[in-house]
Enzyme design. Structure first.
Site, PDB file in Angstrom:
ATOM      1  N   THR A  83      63.690  49.923  -5.494  1.00 26.50           N
ATOM      2  CA  THR A  83      63.785  51.234  -6.182  1.00 26.50           C
ATOM      3  C   THR A  83      64.073  50.990  -7.665  1.00 26.50           C
ATOM      4  O   THR A  83      63.161  51.754  -8.414  1.00 26.50           O
ATOM      5  CB  THR A  83      65.109  51.890  -5.525  1.00 26.50           C
ATOM      6  OG1 THR A  83      64.752  52.215  -4.182  1.00 26.50           O
ATOM      7  CG2 THR A  83      65.010  53.326  -6.308  1.00 26.50           C
ATOM      8  N   ASP A 356      57.688  54.323  -5.357  1.00 30.33           N
ATOM      9  CA  ASP A 356      58.251  53.111  -6.098  1.00 30.33           C
ATOM     10  C   ASP A 356      58.251  51.623  -5.199  1.00 30.33           C
ATOM     11  O   ASP A 356      58.603  50.783  -5.806  1.00 30.33           O
ATOM     12  CB  ASP A 356      59.913  53.485  -6.404  1.00 30.33           C
ATOM     13  CG  ASP A 356      60.744  53.752  -5.054  1.00 30.33           C
ATOM     14  OD1 ASP A 356      60.086  54.174  -4.026  1.00 30.33           O
ATOM     15  OD2 ASP A 356      61.997  53.681  -5.084  1.00 30.33           O
ATOM     16  N   HIS A 357      57.716  52.170  -3.873  1.00 30.45           N
ATOM     17  CA  HIS A 357      57.398  50.762  -3.142  1.00 30.45           C
ATOM     18  C   HIS A 357      56.952  51.457  -1.741  1.00 30.45           C
ATOM     19  O   HIS A 357      57.041  52.604  -1.478  1.00 30.45           O
ATOM     20  CB  HIS A 357      58.685  49.942  -2.656  1.00 30.45           C
ATOM     21  CG  HIS A 357      59.818  50.597  -2.491  1.00 30.45           C
ATOM     22  ND1 HIS A 357      60.265  51.125  -1.211  1.00 30.45           N
ATOM     23  CD2 HIS A 357      61.058  50.841  -3.363  1.00 30.45           C
ATOM     24  CE1 HIS A 357      61.175  51.782  -1.287  1.00 30.45           C
ATOM     25  NE2 HIS A 357      61.772  51.590  -2.641  1.00 30.45           N
ATOM     26  N   HIS A 488      62.079  47.051   2.558  1.00 29.14           N
ATOM     27  CA  HIS A 488      61.004  46.901   1.806  1.00 29.14           C
ATOM     28  C   HIS A 488      61.366  45.700   0.694  1.00 29.14           C
ATOM     29  O   HIS A 488      62.600  45.437   0.555  1.00 29.14           O
ATOM     30  CB  HIS A 488      60.540  48.045   1.042  1.00 29.14           C
ATOM     31  CG  HIS A 488      61.769  48.999   0.276  1.00 29.14           C
ATOM     32  ND1 HIS A 488      62.349  48.524  -0.925  1.00 29.14           N
ATOM     33  CD2 HIS A 488      62.608  49.744   1.078  1.00 29.14           C
ATOM     34  CE1 HIS A 488      63.256  49.144  -1.097  1.00 29.14           C
ATOM     35  NE2 HIS A 488      63.430  49.885  -0.178  1.00 29.14           N
TER      36      HIS A 488
END
Ligand code: ZN
Ligand code: ZN
Length: 548
Positions: A83, A356-357, A488
């Site tokens: 993040t 952000d991912h 993630h």
């Protein structure tokens, strides 16, 4: 060299065509939009745009897709895909190697302990008695688009960041922001820090006094649509989800009023779609009360929707809970776009939306379908590597194992007449024996290691004064996480490939299939505004079709 290369390219595009954004440079005066809104959806994978398409309303994601310009292959170009690095890279136009946000938490060699990306003991909480406001952007090493906007006009623009997560509000807004607001679990209020102001604006106090957090948590979480319509997800009761504490099984309805005491009090809202509803309410209140877009200069609002990440972590990528969170977020975005229509008009705003991912699928779920993947136990590997070096060298020079990186005590290595490169190499060679490890690179070899996409991403995420000494990469779909839910951080597409949509102003509807790095967003916004790129920028402007 890079600058020269860029200007040559620009000239080429100008002569080739009149549809490219960069041609705006030739116009006598750039007409700046009144308001820039950056939206980051935390953990939103690219495929969700289309997986849930049949459930979108006309006014939300579907409107951004059908009226805006979509980059279908936007990719993160570094690891780890977390993040803090994600939000910072979007708004600074560069990677952790340059902006320094290498993770959410990392080992700090100077203090000899773990630090959190936005911790700042020199400031105070503003807006509540809790310690959740001891935060600032001081560890972010480069400028953001918001900083550039303010520098371009002697600070006349207003720049504000909003997110439930402190780091997702603070890092996008940048160093010179007028304010950043985040959620305080202890009170259910929006707070900030003395880095920005001495006291909350009246409108924030009033918003907090209305008690919306309590209202959202006062009834059970049921699905917005009839539950049998959630055909993109697997059964409501499945073994890949993590129920709330005190909940027998992870199924609807989730009894929020009764779950609240044992699930973080007001903090419970974060792992429900109502955290995003609250964020949208607050963002609209900020636009209205701060009169964003109504002044002489362009203003900027950065919004990050964090609940998608909390729900994704807890329930995984295949859950009805996640689908419902996105369906409700779509309505939040529709509400925001419709508000903008009447407030200043679509033509006066430029909105971009990205993530952000992404997220991995739960490895047990994949295994049940015969697809490779697994879990990587960080504590187990750390213990084994500690024992290995102790046995081999008679001393243990490992300071910390975090973010899949070993930090070594260089002084201890020298004092014991050991060679740093040799110790790094020995650890890397041992680590590669563990299940799930794809590679382990000693830091000293990073610049000469096999130069494939993974090493490139590791290098873009490597900051010599903040990163570790041995860096591990796992095989696809191996996650260092609980066996339920997901996470993630990897270089692979499920974590790296995200939506990227531009909307409003003169932007025409269209799409591009070209691969684009996430670091291209900031220079694109800079160019739209005719302002300088942020100082660390390593991206280049995207080519968006514009109306003339
Ligand atoms: Zn995130
Ligand atoms: Zn996350």
């Amino acid at each position: 060299m890079l600058q020269k290369h860029k200007s040559q390219l620009t000239l080429l595009f100008i002569t080739l065509s009149c549809i490219f954004l960069c041609q705006c440079r030739n116009e006598q005066k750039i007409k700046q939009p009144k308001l820039i809104i950056g939206i980051v959806v935390d953990q939103m994978r690219y495929d969700y745009l289309y997986r849930y398409y049949s459930k979108w309303s006309d006014g939300g994601f579907k409107r951004l897709l059908t009226e805006g310009y979509s980059f279908e292959d936007a990719q993160y170009n570094y690891v780890p895909t977390f993040t803090a690095p994600g939000h910072t890279s979007i708004y600074t136009g560069t990677t952790p190697a340059v902006h320094g946000m290498i993770a959410n938490d990392w080992y700090d060699r100077s203090s000899g302990g773990m630090i959190y990306c936005t911790d700042d003991a020199t400031v105070k909480t503003v807006g509540s008695p809790s310690e959740k406001g001891l935060m600032s952007p001081r560890r972010e090493l480069t400028e953001t688009i918001g900083d550039m906007l303010k520098l371009s006009n002697n600070g006349q623009s207003k720049v504000i960041g909003i997110a439930l997560k402190d780091r997702a509000a603070i890092l996008p807004a940048g160093h010179s922001a007028n304010g950043a607001y985040w959620f305080d679990d202890a009170t259910g209020w929006w707070i900030t820090s003395s880095y920005y102001m001495k006291q909350l604006p009246e409108w924030v106090k009033k918003f907090n006094d209305e008690g919306r957090t309590n209202q959202y948590l006062s009834k059970p979480w049921t699905t917005l649509l009839p539950i049998e319509e959630y055909t993109e997800s697997i059964a409501d009761n499945n073994p890949y989800e993590r129920p709330f504490f005190s909940e027998k099984s992870p199924v609807f309805p989730h009894d929020l009023p009764n779950l609240k005491p044992q699930n973080g009090g007001y903090g419970l809202i974060k792992a429900t779609p109502f955290g995003d509803d609250l964020t949208a309410d607050f963002a609209i209140a900020a636009i209205k009360n701060e009169k964003l877009g109504k002044g002489k200069y362009t203003d900027m609002l950065t919004i990050s929707f964090s609940s998608t990440d909390y729900v994704g972590h807890q329930f995984g990528t295949t859950a009805i809970e996640l689908e419902d969170t996105y369906i409700r977020l779509d309505r939040d975005i529709a509400q925001l776009l419709s508000f903008i229509d009447t407030y200043i008009g679509k033509e006066n705003v430029v909105i971009f939306l990205t993530a952000d991912h992404g997220a991995a699928d739960n490895p047990h779920y994949l295994a049940d379908k015969g697809i490779p993947g697994g879990f990587f136990d960080e504590n187990e590997i750390a213990a084994k590597i500690h024992a290995f070096v102790k046995e081999k060298y008679g001393v243990d020079p490992i300071l910390q194992f975090t973010n899949l990186q070993f930090y070594l005590n260089k002084q201890k290595i020298a004092d014991n007449k050991l060679n740093l490169d040799t110790v790094e190499e020995a650890i890397a060679n041992k680590v590669i024996e563990f299940k799930g490890v794809e590679r382990a690179i000693p830091a000293y070899r990073l610049y000469t290691y096999r130069n494939d996409f993974i090493t490139k991403k590791i290098l873009n995420g490597y900051n010599p004064s903040r990163s570790g000494d041995v860096i591990i990469n796992l095989l696809p779909e191996y996650i260092p996480y609980d066996t339920t839910g997901t996470t993630h951080g990897a270089p692979y597409v499920y974590d790296a490939h995200v939506p990227l949509l531009f909307y409003g102003g003169n932007i025409e509807h269209g799409k591009s299939a070209e691969e684009e790095a996430i670091t291209n967003i900031a220079p694109t916004i800079s160019e739209l505004l005719g302002i300088q790129y942020p100082d660390g920028c390593t991206g280049e402007p995207l080519h968006i079709t514009m109306k003339h």
